[in-house]
Write an enzyme that holds these catalytic residues in place. Sequence first.
Site, mmCIF file in Angstrom:
data_model
loop_
_atom_site.group_PDB
_atom_site.id
_atom_site.type_symbol
_atom_site.label_atom_id
_atom_site.label_comp_id
_atom_site.label_asym_id
_atom_site.label_seq_id
_atom_site.Cartn_x
_atom_site.Cartn_y
_atom_site.Cartn_z
ATOM 1 N N ALA A 1 50.185 43.651 80.424
ATOM 2 C CA ALA A 1 49.098 44.161 79.439
ATOM 3 C C ALA A 1 48.443 45.410 80.014
ATOM 4 O O ALA A 1 48.204 46.257 79.192
ATOM 5 C CB ALA A 1 48.289 43.027 79.235
ATOM 6 N N ASP B 1 49.833 47.674 82.168
ATOM 7 C CA ASP B 1 50.827 48.776 81.914
ATOM 8 C C ASP B 1 50.849 49.253 80.463
ATOM 9 O O ASP B 1 50.941 50.366 80.397
ATOM 10 C CB ASP B 1 52.134 48.219 82.305
ATOM 11 C CG ASP B 1 52.167 47.844 83.749
ATOM 12 O OD1 ASP B 1 51.637 48.296 84.634
ATOM 13 O OD2 ASP B 1 53.139 47.144 84.243
HETATM 14 P P1 ATP Z 1 48.612 42.412 83.920
HETATM 15 O O1 ATP Z 1 48.439 42.432 85.581
HETATM 16 O O2 ATP Z 1 49.012 41.235 83.367
HETATM 17 O O3 ATP Z 1 49.481 43.564 83.489
HETATM 18 P P2 ATP Z 1 45.816 43.494 84.275
HETATM 19 O O4 ATP Z 1 45.404 42.434 85.045
HETATM 20 O O5 ATP Z 1 46.466 44.828 84.876
HETATM 21 O O6 ATP Z 1 46.996 42.768 83.524
HETATM 22 P P3 ATP Z 1 44.069 42.952 82.168
HETATM 23 O O7 ATP Z 1 42.692 43.576 82.553
HETATM 24 O O8 ATP Z 1 44.431 41.501 82.396
HETATM 25 O O9 ATP Z 1 45.016 43.832 83.198
HETATM 26 O O10 ATP Z 1 44.344 43.315 80.639
HETATM 27 C C1 ATP Z 1 44.539 44.758 80.289
HETATM 28 C C2 ATP Z 1 44.241 44.888 78.957
HETATM 29 O O11 ATP Z 1 45.178 44.095 78.126
HETATM 30 C C3 ATP Z 1 42.936 44.559 78.565
HETATM 31 O O12 ATP Z 1 41.871 45.410 78.784
HETATM 32 C C4 ATP Z 1 42.869 44.209 76.836
HETATM 33 O O13 ATP Z 1 42.990 45.488 76.420
HETATM 34 C C5 ATP Z 1 44.380 43.647 76.883
HETATM 35 N N1 ATP Z 1 44.501 42.150 77.184
HETATM 36 C C6 ATP Z 1 44.658 41.354 78.147
HETATM 37 N N2 ATP Z 1 44.535 40.058 77.878
HETATM 38 C C7 ATP Z 1 44.044 39.949 76.562
HETATM 39 C C8 ATP Z 1 43.999 38.856 75.508
HETATM 40 N N3 ATP Z 1 44.184 37.789 76.082
HETATM 41 N N4 ATP Z 1 43.601 39.267 74.417
HETATM 42 C C9 ATP Z 1 43.454 40.430 73.990
HETATM 43 N N5 ATP Z 1 43.780 41.684 74.720
HETATM 44 C C10 ATP Z 1 44.025 41.215 76.042
#
Ligand code: ATP
Length: 300
Positions: A247, A249
């Site tokens: 997400a 990325d």
């Molecule tokens: P990953 O390691 O899984 O790639 P991350 O930890 O780098 O993710 P997150 O902060 O979990 O990043 O998520 C990145 C973005 O994805 C968030 O800012 C949001 O826009 C979107 N997102 C993630 N989870 C959700 C969710 N459950 N519902 C809606 N949007 C989400």
Amino acid sequence: MNIVVIGSTNIDMIAQVPHLPQAGETVIGGTFSQAYGGKGANQAVAASRMGGQVTFISCVGDDTFGTEVIQHFQKEGIYTDFVFKEKNVATGIALIMVDEKGTNSIAVASGANERLSPQHIDQARQVLEEADIVLLQLEIPLATVIYAIDLAKQMGKKVLLNPAPAQRLPKSLLSKVDILIPNEIEAEMLTGIRFEEEIKIVGENLLSLGVETVIITLGEKGCYVIDSQSARQIPAPQVKAIDTTAAGDVFCGTLAVSLAEQRTLIEAVHFANAAAALSVTKVGAQPSAPCKSEIENFLK
Ligand code: ATP
């Protein structure tokens, strides 16, 4: 919109297993799948699906995976002249085991990703000159990240850094970053401030390290955007999440293209939130990255 992504390429080998093996244990009865991964590659694919002209600077090995993944990038419309095929090294591999509860255990053999060097970046000077945005992460040698950011700044380019996986970084590097996009864990690691503290304190601390704009992604809560003028949380659209892999990325790749399209920061963040929210409704890293029309329809 010319986007240069500098980063890692991996092949993800995923075994769905009844339970995660302990040291010395063999667990049978699993199912296997293979997927294209690596934070750099995921972000390059997300940016290309968003309509960016993407050049990817990365290293793969001189094995069949290396050949296969370059063809995959080309099918995604990514310019691959600077995806270097290195001799006597394997393409990066992530061995991922996932149990029935979704808990995972991951080992990464970085392989060719460790070979991406300042010399490779120099070979790609021309595309850097033509870039609107340069986007990096931290799955390649830090010396290469530092060199590439220095060069991009000398050329007057806008630099976006997703500081993942989490690690401490020198202030001299952070002060050259235009937009830093950590998740909560990475923000904690960079500042040494626990997230129970007010988020504003974490954001202000990152600004004090010399970053111009900080966007802390907050999973389903969206993200927090802070610069010297203002600070605000921008919620993500509510969706039924199935798989949040990559997400972050998708968020970064989409943000890069949206900014290159001259959207304001806040408009670009709305777009990136929507793209990342859409991506968590589908399984997989790269397969879940939406294309621009899907995001536009979703936002209607
Ligand atoms: P990953 O390691 O899984 O790639 P991350 O930890 O780098 O993710 P997150 O902060 O979990 O990043 O998520 C990145 C973005 O994805 C968030 O800012 C949001 O826009 C979107 N997102 C993630 N989870 C959700 C969710 N459950 N519902 C809606 N949007 C989400």
